[in-house]
Design an enzyme around this catalytic site. Structure first.
Site, PDB file in Angstrom:
ATOM      1  NE  ARG A 223      -5.017  -6.360  11.688  1.00 12.09           N
ATOM      2  CZ  ARG A 223      -5.975  -5.520  11.274  1.00 12.09           C
ATOM      3  NH1 ARG A 223      -6.658  -4.799  12.165  1.00 12.09           N
ATOM      4  NH2 ARG A 223      -6.228  -5.355   9.982  1.00 12.09           N
ATOM      5  CG  ASP A 270      20.169  11.240   5.854  1.00  9.19           C
ATOM      6  OD1 ASP A 270      19.162  10.670   5.373  1.00  9.19           O
ATOM      7  OD2 ASP A 270      21.338  10.891   5.596  1.00  9.19           O
ATOM      8  CB  ALA A 304      19.176  11.193  -2.837  1.00 12.64           C
TER       9      ALA A 304
END
Ligand SMILES: [Zn+2]
Length: 370
Positions: A223, A270, A304
């Protein structure tokens, strides 16, 4: 150099084709005969891919782009050996002066590339306009609200910023998105508590990516779809995904790929400085990071960054997420390149960067030709 007898990824499919590289550029693709004295690399039984393009990477092999030009050069030379043709060094949260110095180092390598290194396409600023409650491994004390003045304090005199990640729900964020779009900077959402509606509104203003989908952002609820839900649903948005099998479950990797397809999803590393190195203790933004079984975590257990290499991400998407190679390869090559307007990278075609990745029939890395 002629790379012969391989199955090359050309125009979205694998074909039997040879590839000629001269002066770090692809000059011919097809069934080619070697010229006299030409060096030939036999790629019999191997897949031949375009060089990878990494649009979100902090560090590699003990070098970190926050530490200045020399480290960016070490990253450039090390990454090329892993099949990366071009990358966008990504800054961590820091105070404005440190950020400015890091951007200067990135600019120098962009303007004066390494002879035997991956190209620097510009800088990706992953901070400081982030939501504290979703800061992840970013330093809370360096975060601030988005203002043009704050942005210019970090970037004055430097024209290499290609991408910026911010939290679109923050006061002033929509104006910042419009400002960055007007200055040719690609804006991404993450480290954010935004609702789906707030992400769509930011996309109206020019935001075009979600950074590390599902990680450090509001969750997807049926929702309230949040940042990831909006990213998956909005065709204007490319989602960046860390496919290390640690940040996201393989089912989620598959769902994202089925939703977005090869042109709507970009594989990113990343990575932090432990990428390419063994387990142990490392550093990210002045914080101790503990790497075990390839997972990089702060002392409090928060992820991390990663230790992922893009050839592993490709292999994981094929083997863990069970996606067809033809769907996966663009996610690590042409899609990230196109998403930031980087011409000349991401495809095996005449005129493109002369970096080729070799992978064996079981999708293990088999070397790079550059
Ligand atoms: Zn990051």
């Amino acid at each position: 150099m002629l790379v012969k007898n391989g199955m090359a990824f050309v125009d979205g499919k694998f074909i039997r084709a040879d590839v000629r590289i001269e002066n770090r550029e692809i000059t011919a693709v097809g069934l080619l005969e070697a010229c006299p004295d030409e060096v030939v690399k036999d790629a019999e039984g191997l897949y031949v891919l375009p060089g990878f393009v990494d649009i979100h990477i902090h560090a590699f092999g003990g070098a970190d782009c926050m530490r200045g030009e020399a480290d960016v050069r070490r990253m450039s030379e090390g990454l090329l050996q892993t099949g990366v043709a071009a990358f966008v060094p990504t800054t961590m949260s820091a105070f404005p002066k440190e950020t400015h110095e890091a951007l200067e180092g990135i600019k120098h390598v962009k303007d004066h590339p390494c002879a035997n290194g991956a190209a620097v396409l510009g800088a990706h600023m992953e901070a400081p306009f982030l939501a504290p409650q979703f800061k992840g491994a970013q330093l809370g004390e360096c975060l601030q609200l988005p203002t043009v003045q704050a942005y210019e304090e970090m970037t004055h005199g430097i024209d290499c910023v290609k991408m910026m990640t911010l939290a679109p729900e923050l006061p002033g964020a929509i104006d910042m998105v419009s400002y960055l779009k007007a200055h040719g900077v690609v804006t991404c959402a993450a480290h954010s508590a935004a609702t789906a509606q707030q992400v769509h509104a930011a996309a109206d203003a020019g935001l075009s990516q979600i950074t590390h989908l599902f990680n450090a952002q509001s969750p997807l609820h049926h929702r309230e779809p949040g940042v990831p839900g909006a990213g998956l649903a909005d065709d204007r948005i490319v989602v960046q995904v860390i496919a290390d099998g640690i940040h996201l479950h393989p089912d989620i990797l598959r769902i994202a790929a089925l939703c977005k397809g090869s042109e709507g999803m970009a594989l990113i590393s990343d990575s932090m400085e432990a990428a390419g190195l063994p387990d142990g203790q490392y550093d990210l933004g002045g914080q101790a990071v503990f790497v075990k079984d390839g997972a990089a975590r702060l002392a409090n257990g928060v992820l991390a960054g990663s230790t992922l290499l893009l050839h592993q991400a490709v292999s994981n998407m094929i083997k863990l997420a069970k996606m067809p190679p033809e769907t996966v390869i663009p996610m690590a090559t042409s899609t990230p390149a196109d998403s930031i307007g980087a011409k000349g990278y991401g495809r095996i075609q005449e005129g493109d960067a002369g970096v080729l990745v070799l992978m064996d029939r079981d999708w293990n890395f088999a070397g790079v030709v550059a």
